[in-house]
Design an enzyme around this catalytic site. Structure first.
Site, PDB file in Angstrom:
ATOM      1  N   GLY A  49      71.878   5.089  25.063  1.00 61.02           N
ATOM      2  CA  GLY A  49      71.170   4.354  26.112  1.00 61.02           C
ATOM      3  C   GLY A  49      69.734   4.789  26.328  1.00 61.02           C
ATOM      4  N   ARG A  70      76.840  15.850  27.285  1.00 60.97           N
ATOM      5  CA  ARG A  70      78.028  16.543  27.791  1.00 60.97           C
ATOM      6  C   ARG A  70      79.039  16.764  26.673  1.00 60.97           C
ATOM      7  NH1 ARG A  70      82.405  14.076  30.033  1.00 60.97           N
ATOM      8  NH2 ARG A  70      81.214  12.149  30.210  1.00 60.97           N
ATOM      9  N   ASN A 122      67.831  12.473  32.975  1.00 58.90           N
ATOM     10  CA  ASN A 122      68.349  11.134  32.738  1.00 58.90           C
ATOM     11  C   ASN A 122      69.848  11.028  32.980  1.00 58.90           C
ATOM     12  OD1 ASN A 122      68.476   8.359  31.287  1.00 58.90           O
ATOM     13  ND2 ASN A 122      69.859   9.669  30.092  1.00 58.90           N
ATOM     14  N   SER A 174      66.344   4.734  40.647  1.00 60.58           N
ATOM     15  CA  SER A 174      66.621   3.306  40.776  1.00 60.58           C
ATOM     16  C   SER A 174      65.983   2.756  42.036  1.00 60.58           C
ATOM     17  CB  SER A 174      68.136   3.074  40.834  1.00 60.58           C
ATOM     18  OG  SER A 174      68.428   1.729  41.165  1.00 60.58           O
ATOM     19  N   TYR A 234      76.196   5.076  44.387  1.00 62.49           N
ATOM     20  CA  TYR A 234      75.116   5.159  43.406  1.00 62.49           C
ATOM     21  C   TYR A 234      73.752   5.055  44.095  1.00 62.49           C
ATOM     22  CZ  TYR A 234      72.207   4.012  39.354  1.00 62.49           C
ATOM     23  OH  TYR A 234      71.217   4.008  38.397  1.00 62.49           O
ATOM     24  N   LYS A 238      70.777   8.013  44.284  1.00 62.35           N
ATOM     25  CA  LYS A 238      69.406   7.835  43.813  1.00 62.35           C
ATOM     26  C   LYS A 238      68.397   7.980  44.951  1.00 62.35           C
ATOM     27  CE  LYS A 238      70.306   7.260  39.466  1.00 62.35           C
ATOM     28  NZ  LYS A 238      69.904   8.315  38.489  1.00 62.35           N
ATOM     29  N   VAL A 271      68.999  -2.204  32.748  1.00 63.33           N
ATOM     30  CA  VAL A 271      68.925  -2.055  31.294  1.00 63.33           C
ATOM     31  C   VAL A 271      70.275  -2.353  30.639  1.00 63.33           C
ATOM     32  CG1 VAL A 271      68.322  -0.464  29.425  1.00 63.33           C
ATOM     33  CG2 VAL A 271      67.145  -0.310  31.629  1.00 63.33           C
ATOM     34  N   LYS A 272      70.211  -2.950  29.479  1.00 63.96           N
ATOM     35  CA  LYS A 272      71.419  -3.264  28.705  1.00 63.96           C
ATOM     36  C   LYS A 272      71.979  -1.986  28.092  1.00 63.96           C
ATOM     37  CE  LYS A 272      69.570  -7.795  27.418  1.00 63.96           C
ATOM     38  NZ  LYS A 272      69.015  -8.604  26.326  1.00 63.96           N
TER      39      LYS A 272
END
Length: 315
Positions: A49, A70, A122, A174, A234, A238, A271-272
């Protein structure tokens, strides 16, 4: 927002994407390049990603990249893909929710490279998709997105290389975490004002806000707590990252010349990727662009700001 407004917003977004795409084709001149192959960039959660794309773009610019993941096997495979392309990438396992893993990683970096110049936080998780708004995994979301980011910053600040250009930290965040967005903001005005006020902002306040939410998740009262009603856990994770970025900018601002560390955050857009179920409208290449641009700014005097598509946006 009416249909006309939606169309205009879409047109503006597409125009800006095209502008940024063009900017990305313009190479850095020699006098802009403060970095070299000895410049070390750490990217967390970089096996796929946005993180993988950030690592790829850094290495294309000639930096040495430490790609972390990870899971060891997928991280090694991701690094191998870039290495086979002739790029200077090394892999090391890192689980940002595990304090011992962070320490082992920091010790390895110190022993292997001595210092780092760039940290991109990230690594992140989100367990909601579409109209879902479950908080079943809220603790894991905060452990990864907020505490993982915070603990990585604390662990690597002592390893940041002193330089005239300054070291750089970029936190992937975000727009959902904006304090004063028209949608999805905290309903508690007093709390919002405290978090917005640099004078009252503290790590304790951010941590207490998180703790209060998690307590309400555990007792089932979170739905009436005035929290964001879309992607709640989420969004709040953020928001915590954004406010911590502002706080650390203030903390780091007192460092003397030659030892500066600049810290900013940015929204990559929808984002895809696997996290969005491949439903986004932005490619990973586009999503990674602002992180790389921020980290490589030739004259980095900006800190504590929030960006999207290479532009500052409001918290």
């Amino acid at each position: 927002m009416g249909k006309g407004n939606k169309e205009r917003a879409k047109e503006r977004r597409e125009k800006r994407r095209q502008e940024v795409s063009l900017l990305r084709t313009i190479p850095y001149s020699d006098h802009q390049r403060w970095w070299s192959s000895d410049t070390i960039a750490v990217v967390t959660g970089a096996n796929r990603g946005i993180g993988f794309e950030i690592a790829r773009q850094f290495s294309l610019h000639g930096l040495t990249v430490i790609l972390t993941s990870r899971e060891t096997k997928v991280g090694e495979e991701a690094a191998k893909v870039l290495q086979e392309g002739g790029l200077n990438v090394v892999f090391h396992q890192l689980d940002v929710v595990d304090s011992s893993s962070i320490k082992l990683f920091a010790d390895w970096v110190k022993q292997t490279f001595g210092s780092v110049d760039i940290l991109v936080n990230n690594a992140g998780v989100n367990f909601n998709a579409g109209s879902d708004n479950s908080v079943e995994f809220a603790e894991k979301v905060f452990d990864t997105n907020y505490y993982g980011t915070k603990n990585m910053i604390k662990a690597l600040i002592p390893l940041m290389r002193p330089s005239a250009s300054g070291a750089r930290i970029v936190n992937v965040s975000s727009r959902l975490g904006r304090l004063n967005g028209r949608r999805n903001r905290i309903g508690n005005l007093s709390l919002r004002q405290q978090l917005e006020d640099d004078g009252s902002l503290s790590e304790e306040l951010i941590d207490q806000t998180v703790a209060t939410f998690l307590e309400q998740v555990n007792d089932g009262s979170w739905t009436s707590g005035g929290w964001p009603q879309v992607f709640t856990d989420y969004s709040l994770s953020k928001l915590a990252v954004n406010t911590y970025t502002r706080l650390m900018s203030r903390v780091l601002s007192g460092r003397p010349e030659g030892q500066k560390i600049y810290i900013n955050c940015y929204c990559p857009g929808w984002v895809k990727t696997a996290m969005t179920g491949w439903a986004g409208h932005t490619s990973p290449e586009e999503g990674a662009d602002t992180a790389v641009w921020l980290a490589l700014l030739p004259e980095q005097f900006v800190s504590g700001k929030f960006f999207a598509e290479r532009r500052e946006i409001n918290y």
